[in-house]
Design an enzyme around this catalytic site. Structure first.
Site, PDB file in Angstrom:
ATOM      1  NE  ARG A 130      -0.479  -0.870   4.851  1.00 32.92           N
ATOM      2  CZ  ARG A 130       0.246  -0.139   5.681  1.00 32.92           C
ATOM      3  NH1 ARG A 130       0.371   1.158   5.465  1.00 32.92           N
ATOM      4  NH2 ARG A 130       0.836  -0.694   6.720  1.00 32.92           N
ATOM      5  CG  ASP A 257       7.467   5.697  12.553  1.00 38.65           C
ATOM      6  OD1 ASP A 257       8.268   5.790  11.610  1.00 38.65           O
ATOM      7  OD2 ASP A 257       6.251   5.508  12.377  1.00 38.65           O
TER       8      ASP A 257
END
Length: 301
Positions: A130, A257
């Site tokens: 994706r 992150d």
């Protein structure tokens, strides 16, 4: 050039709390990103999403606020193989950051040397369908062979269900292989179940494979809820990460992150993410290996 962020995705958390957990001296945030700003470093035409701008100034401010000494900045898919934003941040960090780049088959030896001089120490191969288009395996193998003499490693991002088909490719790579986010396990399944057991087997049988115990906010089903006022967010992810830290203490890394791209349900408080660390690395020795010794050995030695 202006870019409109993908609708429905959150901006990064602007006012992170101060962590209760005190990081060991020299701690490294070993997985974070910079995005743009798009007017200076345009996003790639082939990108699957458009993030909010999140530049080096914001990243370094977060580093200092949380108490980290260094960063490892990973090239994001929204910038494709244009590593200019990454290199700009590395140069501005004055030795306090290293990078993981994205390169294509046509990259020259001179370009690889320039990336190395800027602080790049690895390349990232993304298999999450994706987020990226398919890249032929022979091209990735060629890139891995070319970066191996530089002492670089390969970072791989995939989803747990795809590990069986990727196993032979990963184990044939001629470098250290660092797996993003524990291979994205389904944490609603047992930590002793067959899916996570396969990932543990990969690390047991192949001593060149490392894992980042990162991104509980992406993996959690229980989410950031706290119980009894304690900072126990993402508690369903902790057993998976702790298993890796305790069994492979010399081959694990941790990172925020930041700025957390592609999240639709909530944007994490980075202070809470830091407070997740002692729940997966419960002793000072494990904390130092995870946050200092391992990233320093991989990126600065």
């Amino acid at each position: 050039m202006s870019f409109e962020k993908t609708p429905g995705w959150f901006d990064w958390y602007a006012h992170p709390s101060k962590p209760l957990f005190r990081l060991p001296p020299g701690a490294v945030d070993a997985h974070c990103h910079v995005f743009g700003p798009g007017e200076v470093f345009p996003y790639a035409p082939e990108r699957k999403y458009t993030p909010c701008d999140a530049g080096k100034e914001q990243l370094f401010a977060l580093r200092d606020h949380l108490g980290f000494a260094r960063n490892v900045i990973v090239q994001a898919t929204c910038h494709g193989a244009d590593n200019r934003a990454l290199v700009d941040a590395l140069c501005a960090a004055e030795g306090r950051a290293r990078g993981v780049a994205t390169v294509r088959r046509g990259v020259s030896d001179a370009e690889l040397r320039e990336l190395h001089a800027a602080g790049v120490r690895g390349v990232r191969f993304n298999f999450v369908k994706r987020l990226v288009d398919f890249t032929p395996r022979d091209e990735l193998q060629e890139i891995a062979r070319r970066i191996a003499p530089l002492g670089w490693h390969v970072v791989v991002y995939f989803e747990a269900a795809d590990l069986p088909e990727l196993w032979d490719f990963f184990t044939a790579l001629p470098t250290i292989v660092v797996v993003d986010h524990m291979g994205r396990p389904d944490v609603s399944k047992p930590v002793d179940g067959p899916e996570f057991a396969l990932f543990l087997k990969l690390l047991r049988e192949h001593g060149n494979v490392w894992s980042k115990v990162t991104c509980p906010e992406r993996l959690s089903v229980t989410g950031p809820r706290a119980l009894d006022g304690e900072r126990d967010a993402y508690r369903d992810v902790a057993p998976f990460a702790r298993r890796l830290v305790e069994e492979f203490p010399d081959r694990v890394l941790w990172g925020t992150d930041w700025p957390h791209p592609n999240l639709k349900d909530h944007m994490p408080d980075d202070g809470l993410l830091v407070d997740f660390i002692p729940r997966i690395a419960p002793t000072p020795e494990l904390q130092r290996k995870l946050l200092v010794d391992n990233p320093m050995r991989l990126y600065w030695s």
